[in-house]
Design a protein around this motif. Structure first.
Motif, mmCIF file in Angstrom:
data_model
loop_
_atom_site.group_PDB
_atom_site.id
_atom_site.type_symbol
_atom_site.label_atom_id
_atom_site.label_comp_id
_atom_site.label_asym_id
_atom_site.label_seq_id
_atom_site.Cartn_x
_atom_site.Cartn_y
_atom_site.Cartn_z
ATOM 1 N N GLN A 183 5.037 1.645 -24.387
ATOM 2 C CA GLN A 183 3.873 1.983 -25.217
ATOM 3 C C GLN A 183 2.582 1.310 -24.755
ATOM 4 O OE1 GLN A 183 5.411 1.010 -29.083
ATOM 5 N NE2 GLN A 183 6.636 2.882 -29.173
ATOM 6 N N THR A 184 2.717 0.233 -23.988
ATOM 7 C CA THR A 184 1.515 -0.487 -23.554
ATOM 8 C C THR A 184 1.319 -0.449 -22.038
ATOM 9 O OG1 THR A 184 1.830 -1.954 -25.429
ATOM 10 C CG2 THR A 184 0.267 -2.664 -23.760
ATOM 11 N N LEU A 185 2.354 -0.905 -21.323
ATOM 12 C CA LEU A 185 2.205 -1.019 -19.870
ATOM 13 C C LEU A 185 2.115 0.345 -19.180
ATOM 14 C CD1 LEU A 185 2.261 -2.747 -17.263
ATOM 15 C CD2 LEU A 185 4.756 -2.603 -17.348
ATOM 16 N N PHE A 186 3.069 1.235 -19.456
ATOM 17 C CA PHE A 186 3.097 2.510 -18.742
ATOM 18 C C PHE A 186 1.864 3.380 -19.032
ATOM 19 C CE2 PHE A 186 8.055 2.264 -18.480
ATOM 20 C CZ PHE A 186 7.933 1.164 -17.659
ATOM 21 N N PRO A 187 1.432 3.471 -20.313
ATOM 22 C CA PRO A 187 0.193 4.234 -20.552
ATOM 23 C C PRO A 187 -1.010 3.637 -19.811
ATOM 24 C CG PRO A 187 1.349 3.870 -22.603
ATOM 25 C CD PRO A 187 2.060 3.043 -21.562
ATOM 26 N N TYR A 188 -1.036 2.293 -19.731
ATOM 27 C CA TYR A 188 -2.129 1.655 -18.982
ATOM 28 C C TYR A 188 -2.095 2.092 -17.522
ATOM 29 C CZ TYR A 188 -4.428 -1.890 -16.160
ATOM 30 O OH TYR A 188 -5.188 -2.515 -15.208
ATOM 31 N N VAL A 189 -0.891 2.082 -16.929
ATOM 32 C CA VAL A 189 -0.760 2.465 -15.524
ATOM 33 C C VAL A 189 -1.126 3.940 -15.330
ATOM 34 C CG1 VAL A 189 0.885 2.740 -13.617
ATOM 35 C CG2 VAL A 189 0.901 0.658 -14.992
ATOM 36 N N ASN A 190 -0.710 4.781 -16.261
ATOM 37 C CA ASN A 190 -1.078 6.201 -16.178
ATOM 38 C C ASN A 190 -2.593 6.383 -16.225
ATOM 39 O OD1 ASN A 190 1.106 7.993 -15.796
ATOM 40 N ND2 ASN A 190 1.886 7.444 -17.810
ATOM 41 N N GLU A 211 0.805 -1.222 0.000
ATOM 42 C CA GLU A 211 0.000 0.000 0.000
ATOM 43 C C GLU A 211 0.832 1.263 0.000
ATOM 44 O OE1 GLU A 211 -2.731 -0.212 3.327
ATOM 45 O OE2 GLU A 211 -2.913 -2.340 2.828
ATOM 46 N N GLN A 212 2.011 1.146 0.617
ATOM 47 C CA GLN A 212 2.812 2.363 0.748
ATOM 48 C C GLN A 212 3.641 2.674 -0.490
ATOM 49 O OE1 GLN A 212 5.065 3.394 4.279
ATOM 50 N NE2 GLN A 212 3.818 1.985 5.424
ATOM 51 N N LEU A 213 3.700 1.731 -1.434
ATOM 52 C CA LEU A 213 4.502 1.971 -2.634
ATOM 53 C C LEU A 213 3.877 3.083 -3.464
ATOM 54 C CD1 LEU A 213 5.187 -1.717 -3.676
ATOM 55 C CD2 LEU A 213 6.888 -0.103 -2.816
ATOM 56 N N SER A 214 4.722 4.017 -3.894
ATOM 57 C CA SER A 214 4.210 5.099 -4.716
ATOM 58 C C SER A 214 4.340 4.732 -6.197
ATOM 59 C CB SER A 214 4.993 6.380 -4.422
ATOM 60 O OG SER A 214 4.966 7.229 -5.548
ATOM 61 N N VAL A 215 3.211 4.591 -6.867
ATOM 62 C CA VAL A 215 3.238 4.202 -8.280
ATOM 63 C C VAL A 215 3.895 5.282 -9.151
ATOM 64 C CG1 VAL A 215 1.811 3.606 -10.278
ATOM 65 C CG2 VAL A 215 1.336 2.571 -8.065
ATOM 66 N N PRO A 216 3.612 6.587 -8.925
ATOM 67 C CA PRO A 216 4.308 7.597 -9.734
ATOM 68 C C PRO A 216 5.831 7.534 -9.594
ATOM 69 C CG PRO A 216 2.412 8.581 -8.663
ATOM 70 C CD PRO A 216 2.549 7.188 -8.097
ATOM 71 N N THR A 217 6.322 7.316 -8.362
ATOM 72 C CA THR A 217 7.772 7.202 -8.173
ATOM 73 C C THR A 217 8.322 5.993 -8.929
ATOM 74 O OG1 THR A 217 7.923 8.377 -6.057
ATOM 75 C CG2 THR A 217 9.561 6.689 -6.434
ATOM 76 N N LEU A 218 7.626 4.869 -8.852
ATOM 77 C CA LEU A 218 8.080 3.668 -9.565
ATOM 78 C C LEU A 218 8.069 3.856 -11.075
ATOM 79 C CD1 LEU A 218 6.371 0.744 -7.613
ATOM 80 C CD2 LEU A 218 8.828 1.162 -7.838
ATOM 81 N N LEU A 219 7.009 4.465 -11.550
ATOM 82 C CA LEU A 219 6.860 4.690 -12.987
ATOM 83 C C LEU A 219 7.995 5.562 -13.499
ATOM 84 C CD1 LEU A 219 4.743 3.714 -14.969
ATOM 85 C CD2 LEU A 219 3.455 5.803 -14.580
ATOM 86 N N HIS A 220 8.251 6.616 -12.766
ATOM 87 C CA HIS A 220 9.319 7.535 -13.144
ATOM 88 C C HIS A 220 10.662 6.813 -13.139
ATOM 89 C CE1 HIS A 220 12.298 10.730 -12.555
ATOM 90 N NE2 HIS A 220 11.500 11.413 -13.358
ATOM 91 N N TYR A 221 10.866 5.998 -12.118
ATOM 92 C CA TYR A 221 12.128 5.250 -11.994
ATOM 93 C C TYR A 221 12.321 4.288 -13.169
ATOM 94 C CZ TYR A 221 15.375 1.664 -10.392
ATOM 95 O OH TYR A 221 16.405 0.779 -10.326
#
Ligand SMILES: [Fe+2]
Ligand SMILES: [Fe+2]
Length: 319
Positions: free
Chosen positions: A137-144, A73-83
């Motif tokens: 092109q597929t995974l990251f746009p989906y997460v966004n 729960e504490q994981l930040s998805v924006p931080t991971l995505l950026h990383y």
């Protein structure tokens, strides 16, 4: 497992790097630059807009192979995505061309064996690029989309997770070919050894990158999906009501709108008939048509429709 220590927010960043200099590559992808003095992990993360818990989850996995963190729960998805995005840029734009240059310097490119080695390396590069482009092109746009609450379609993190593997067979082959069969003169030997060392490093980087995706990113997205599914239930209800109005609103006749307005003001069929100077039977026919066109049957549903579509003012509604 290289180290047993699990790093914490209060540890000094410099001590993490002393323990494992490979971490330097990750720091760049987090957007953390050198020159941080004696600051702690927490201070540096906060200075750079990086979520500390997520940073430590990645770092402890990279350094210790530790992925048993208690709290998805504490994981930040924006931080991971950026990383992950920055890691791809690092690998594709810096690491791959860097090794290619080294390789070209350490073998004879006019020799047929040399040509084949370079060819194999280029094929490997293309494979990795394809892999990372798919994610971008597929995974990251989906997460966004998921983050913005507008994910649609059949794609889920399970689709990704099932087929995700980092393709590095070609690199293994390349190393074996070089080690076993590459004739080398004294001049080139040192260069070739250094290049091989970098290729090994490269391979390890890539496998750690895949582990961050599998063990940190995937669980975080799974959780995000669970949350968004829950909020979808409420969203669907309002979008259904709204859609009814949007798609079929124009199809309602003037008279049908009048009937709705009268209905939401609490009038019975007879009252509506008198009010609009039509027969009760006609009112019933209108009501049936309204229900068919809007797919809304209940008085409460019609009231919502009328308010959302501006047929009545909320103050005129009999609640
Ligand atoms: Fe990736
Ligand atoms: Fe990947």
């Amino acid at each position: 497992m290289k180290h047993q220590k699990i790093y914490e927010a209060g540890d000094k960043m410099i001590s993490l790097i002393k323990d494992n200099y490979d971490l330097l590559q990750s720091l760049g992808s987090f957007g953390i630059n050198l020159g941080f003095g004696d600051k702690t992990v927490k201070e540096i993360c906060e200075d750079n807009g990086v979520d500390t818990y997520t940073f430590l989850a990645v770092v402890n996995l990279v350094i210790n192979g530790y992925s048993d963190f208690d709290n998805d729960e504490q994981l930040s998805v924006p931080t991971l995505l950026h990383y992950l995005e920055a890691s791809h840029v690092y690998y594709l734009d810096f690491q791959l061309p860097f090794i290619r240059r080294e390789l070209a310097e350490s073998i004879d490119e006019s020799d047929s064996l040399g040509i084949l080695i370079m060819k194999l390396y280029d094929e490997y590069s293309r494979e990795i690029r394809r892999h990372m482009m798919y994610e971008e092109q597929t995974l990251f746009p989906y997460v966004n989309a998921l983050l913005e609450g507008r994910a649609a379609g059949d794609y889920t993190i399970e689709t990704f997770s099932k087929t995700h593997e980092e393709a590095s067979e070609k690199l293994k082959e390349l190393k074996i070919l070089i080690i076993k069969y590459m004739p080398s003169d004294v001049r080139r030997n040192n260069q070739l050894m250094a290049t091989l060392h970098d290729i090994y490093n490269n391979e390890e980087w890539l496998s750690l990158h895949a582990q961050v995706e599998d063990k940190v990113f995937v669980p975080a997205i799974r959780r995000l999906e669970r949350l968004s599914r829950r909020s979808d239930v409420t969203k669907n209800i309002s979008s259904m009501v709204f859609k009814g109005g949007q798609e079929n609103g124009d199809m309602l006749s003037e008279r049908e709108r009048d009937v709705i307005v009268a209905l939401v003001q609490g009038m019975a069929n007879k009252e509506i008939a008198d009010h609009l100077c039509i027969s009760v039977n006609t009112v019933i026919t209108h009501r049936r048509n309204i229900a068919r066109k809007l797919q809304i049957h209940s008085p409460a549903g019609l009231t919502i429709y009328a308010i959302v579509n501006g047929l009545v003012d909320i103050s005129a509604v009999k609640l």
